[in-house]
Every structure is written in structure tokens, then in C-alpha cells.
Design a protein around this motif. Structure first.
Motif, PDB file in Angstrom:
ATOM      1  N   ASN A 115      -0.114   1.472  13.489  1.00 48.31           N
ATOM      2  CA  ASN A 115       0.047  -0.227  12.582  1.00 48.31           C
ATOM      3  C   ASN A 115       0.058  -1.081  13.810  1.00 48.31           C
ATOM      4  N   ASN A 116      -0.023  -2.033  13.191  1.00 50.23           N
ATOM      5  CA  ASN A 116       0.172  -3.165  14.892  1.00 50.23           C
ATOM      6  C   ASN A 116       1.715  -3.095  15.883  1.00 50.23           C
ATOM      7  N   TRP A 117       1.211  -3.865  17.077  1.00 48.06           N
ATOM      8  CA  TRP A 117       2.382  -3.879  17.109  1.00 48.06           C
ATOM      9  C   TRP A 117       3.349  -5.155  16.773  1.00 48.06           C
ATOM     10  N   HIS A 118       4.943  -5.007  16.595  1.00 48.59           N
ATOM     11  CA  HIS A 118       5.739  -5.868  15.687  1.00 48.59           C
ATOM     12  C   HIS A 118       7.084  -5.449  16.369  1.00 48.59           C
ATOM     13  N   ILE A 119       7.975  -6.449  15.489  1.00 52.88           N
ATOM     14  CA  ILE A 119       8.813  -6.865  15.819  1.00 52.88           C
ATOM     15  C   ILE A 119       9.615  -7.219  13.782  1.00 52.88           C
ATOM     16  N   HIS A 120      11.013  -6.297  14.027  1.00 57.48           N
ATOM     17  CA  HIS A 120      12.018  -6.596  12.648  1.00 57.48           C
ATOM     18  C   HIS A 120      13.418  -7.256  13.590  1.00 57.48           C
ATOM     19  N   PRO A 136      16.246  -0.704  16.890  1.00 58.49           N
ATOM     20  CA  PRO A 136      16.324  -1.934  16.840  1.00 58.49           C
ATOM     21  C   PRO A 136      16.402  -2.951  16.767  1.00 58.49           C
ATOM     22  N   ALA A 137      16.603  -3.685  16.035  1.00 60.85           N
ATOM     23  CA  ALA A 137      15.970  -5.606  15.677  1.00 60.85           C
ATOM     24  C   ALA A 137      15.394  -6.279  17.071  1.00 60.85           C
ATOM     25  N   GLU A 138      14.170  -7.011  16.765  1.00 59.81           N
ATOM     26  CA  GLU A 138      14.223  -7.453  17.739  1.00 59.81           C
ATOM     27  C   GLU A 138      13.605  -6.594  19.258  1.00 59.81           C
ATOM     28  N   VAL A 139      12.836  -5.950  18.701  1.00 61.41           N
ATOM     29  CA  VAL A 139      11.997  -4.592  19.547  1.00 61.41           C
ATOM     30  C   VAL A 139      10.834  -4.843  18.928  1.00 61.41           C
ATOM     31  N   LYS A 140       9.924  -4.937  20.105  1.00 60.61           N
ATOM     32  CA  LYS A 140       8.699  -4.922  20.183  1.00 60.61           C
ATOM     33  C   LYS A 140       7.926  -3.652  19.847  1.00 60.61           C
ATOM     34  N   HIS A 141       7.628  -2.974  18.685  1.00 66.18           N
ATOM     35  CA  HIS A 141       6.630  -1.764  19.458  1.00 66.18           C
ATOM     36  C   HIS A 141       5.549  -1.197  18.049  1.00 66.18           C
ATOM     37  N   GLU A 157      -0.345  -8.005  17.798  1.00 63.32           N
ATOM     38  CA  GLU A 157      -1.830  -7.968  18.415  1.00 63.32           C
ATOM     39  C   GLU A 157      -1.931  -5.946  18.019  1.00 63.32           C
ATOM     40  N   PRO A 158      -3.414  -6.117  18.068  1.00 66.45           N
ATOM     41  CA  PRO A 158      -3.798  -4.596  17.267  1.00 66.45           C
ATOM     42  C   PRO A 158      -3.238  -3.566  18.930  1.00 66.45           C
ATOM     43  N   VAL A 159      -2.757  -2.749  18.662  1.00 64.53           N
ATOM     44  CA  VAL A 159      -2.417  -1.353  19.690  1.00 64.53           C
ATOM     45  C   VAL A 159      -4.227  -0.879  20.051  1.00 64.53           C
TER      46      VAL A 159
END
Length: 356
Positions: A271-276, A311-316, A345-347
Motif C-alpha cells: 500500500n501507499n505511505w499513509h497515516i492513521h 502509533p497514531a500520526e506515524v507515516k508508514h 504517495e506510493p512506495v
């Protein structure tokens, strides 16, 4: 279909420069699922194999041979599936078909057409079964060819004798499958099992020694992986992921209840980079092998049992390894008001391709 050096290859008959046949695919798929004990997936796969030209007696021989690698219970269960398929014929389910004139008919309206499955050459009792010395001599010959040199397991004389006299003697004496096909069946079965990497490596080389090319064996393993046969799992694959636009490659999503989702990734899918935002995501790997990476940190390999709390707010990002399907369960905890997911953005290949 995998292409090797621009050329499509056939597996298992000792010839190079030809495609992997539908018959060989059928044999390999059945062997892989039989080894996993996945009888639910095996039943339609047996039907597929018979439709593609694998004979009934070849499947009997393959499932019988594999008891030596997977045990009698799974061998007998697989033979039971074959027997059930033969009793039922083609699936009794009604599948509508569209005729050239636009009319729709179901299977019931097709004159109960029976499957055109081949019995194959008649089975006959090998002469070696009545002469222990001949069986042992044949086993020594076959094992030496497969290993590339004389093989003596002096650490355990019992297993050494069983291998020579029974596996490579009695079993290999049957004439339903060629030696090359027998090794294709074995490689496919071992590809579906965990914890047998040394044996799989040995039999991949053995498959070459018994008449297949290295390219053909590599292609077979790639095909089994790409088609999902090597994904040893009890979790549902689900349907194509509705969030697929945020993924590179194909993924699938299944709701397993209790707020838990199962995500299945094909090899190379991520999946793309994303943040929860305002929530913690938990990942639990249940099958295959994959990767998890946080922005600015080293990637973490995920194998069955790996648990990661993000963790919340971590880009991954997370996704499958290049050579393996990957399944993880996921759910959210510590969810706050206004929780959301931000896709980024995509990895890129330069990040992903360095992973082994």
C-alpha cells in the motif's frame, strides 16, 4: 505465465523451450494444496486438473507418492477428494451460459453432459514389489541420480534404507508418472509446507537432475506463488480491495468480524505511505511474508505471528515480499473522535526493490 529469458517454458517432460503445460499446472497445484491439507481448495483444483488433461491414475499416483512427504492422513484425504469428485462429476451447481443467439441456459439444460476425464494408462503392480533386492537397487540408482552423487545417510540407517528401498525404489517403480514429473510433484508439495526449506532446495536441484531444466523448476515455483497456491492459510482471501487505488499490485479484503479485517497481498503488492490520525492500527501477520516500514526507519520483516502496533500520526506502509503472498489481520484501537486515514504517495521501487 512467467517468461524466462524471453522464452516460455514447459515443466516436467525434460524438454526445454516450451511452455508450462496446463497438465503440469494441474499436477503441481493439486500437490501443493494436498500438502497443506487444504481439502476445500483441493476439490475444485482436482476438477480443474482433470479438465486440463491430468489423468485419474496420474492423480492417484501423485497423491500416493506424496504420503512419503506429507504423511498418510493427507494422502488418504486427497484421494478421498479425488473419489468424491469422480462420483459427483462436474459441479452440480447451476452456472448460466449465454448462447450465440442470446438465450441463457443452465447446466440442467445441457443434457447432463458428463466430464470427459481420462482414466489414463492401466495401473499395474511393479515387479520390484515382489523382489526386495531389485527395489533397493532401483532406489539406489534413482537416489544417486536425484542427488547427483551417491547418498548414504549413515547417521540413521533406518531412514537410509527406507529412502532407498521404499521411496526411490517401490514408489518410483510405478509407471504412471515420469521421474521428471515425480520431482515436479514433490517440489510443488514442499513449496506449500513451512519448515522444509532444506528439502525444497534439494528437490529443486533433484528436479533438474531428473530431467527438468533449472529455468523450468524456477518457473514452476514462481507460478505456484503468483497463483496463490503456496499461501498456506485458513483465513479467507476475500474480494478485491475497494481501496485498491492506494495499492501497487492486487490486494483483497475480508471482514472476519469484530471490527477485524483480513488483508491479502499478492507478491510485490504494497500500500501507499499513509497515516492513521487519532487511532492506533494493529497488524497481525497470519500467513506468508511481508514488510512494515515507518518513515525514516528500517523496514521490519513480518512472518506469521508478528504483531505491530502503529502509533497514531506515524507515516508508514506495509505489503508483501517479492516472492510471497502475505496476509495480515488489522484493526484499530484507542480510536478518538475525528479519527481518519490519510493516504499519501506510493512506495517507490528504489525503496521496495532493496528488500529481500
Amino acid at each position: 505465465m512467467t517468461t524466462v529469458n524471453g522464452q516460455r517454458l514447459r515443466v516436467g517432460d525434460g524438454t526445454s523451450g516450451m511452455t508450462l503445460t496446463e497438465r503440469q499446472k494441474g499436477l503441481a497445484a493439486c500437490a501443493c494444496l494436498m500438502a497443506q491439507g487444504d481439502m476445500n481448495r483441493l476439490e475444485p483444483t482436482v476438477r480443474m486438473a482433470l479438465n486440463k488433461g491430468v489423468t485419474i491414475n496420474e492423480l492417484k499416483e501423485a497423491f500416493s507418492q506424496l504420503y512419503a512427504y506429507t504423511g498418510f492422513p493427507r494422502s488418504l484425504n486427497a484421494l478421498g477428494v479425488l473419489s468424491k469428485v469422480l462420483e459427483n462429476g462436474r459441479s452440480s451447481e447451476s452456472h448460466p451460459s449465454l448462447l450465440e443467439d442470446g438465450r441463457v441456459v443452465t447446466d440442467e439444460g445441457k443434457a447432463n453432459k458428463q466430464p470427459e476425464w481420462q482414466e489414463g494408462k492401466p495401473w499395474k503392480r511393479p515387479a520390484e514389489w515382489d523382489d526386495a533386492k531389485k527395489a533397493y537397487e532401483l532406489g539406489v540408482k534413482n537416489q544417486t541420480q536425484l542427488s547427483g552423487k551417491p547418498f548414504n545417510y549413515e547417521f540413521c540407517p533406518q531412514d537410509d534404507y527406507y529412502l532407498k528401498s521404499h521411496l526411490f525404489g517401490d514408489i518410483f517403480a510405478g509407471d504412471q508418472l515420469s521421474a521428471a514429473d515425480r520431482e515436479i510433484v514433490t517440489v510443488a508439495a514442499l513449496s506449500g509446507l513451512d519448515g522444509v526449506a532444506p528439502q525444497l532446495a534439494a528437490h529443486k536441484q533433484g528436479a533438474v537432475n531428473m530431467g527438468n531444466s533449472k529455468q523450468q523448476v524456477d518457473e514452476l515455483c514462481t507460478w505456484l506463488c503468483n497463483e496463490g497456491y503456496t499461501l498456506n492459510t485458513k483465513w479467507p482471501k476475500g474480494e478485491p480491495n475497494p481501496y485498491g487505488k492506494y495499492f501497487i499490485g492486487q490486494s483483497y479484503l475480508a471482514d472476519v468480524g469484530g471490527g477485524v479485517m483480513n488483508v491479502t497481498f499478492e507478491p510485490c503488492c504494497r500500500n501507499n505511505w499513509h497515516i492513521h490520525h487519532k487511532q492506533v492500527q494493529v497488524l497481525i501477520c497470519v500467513a506468508g511474508r511481508g514488510w512494515y516500514q515507518e518513515w525514516g526507519k528500517a523496514p521490519v520483516e513480518m512472518t506469521p505471528g508478528t504483531v505491530i502496533a502503529i502509533p497514531a500520526e506515524v507515516k508508514h506502509w506495509h505489503g508483501a515480499a517479492k516472492d510471497s503472498w502475505f496476509q495480515h489481520l488489522t484493526y484499530h484501537k484507542d480510536v478518538q473522535d475525528g479519527a481518519s486515514n490519510e493516504w499519501l504517495e506510493p512506495v517507490t521501487d528504489d525503496i521496495y526493490d532493496i528488500l529481500q
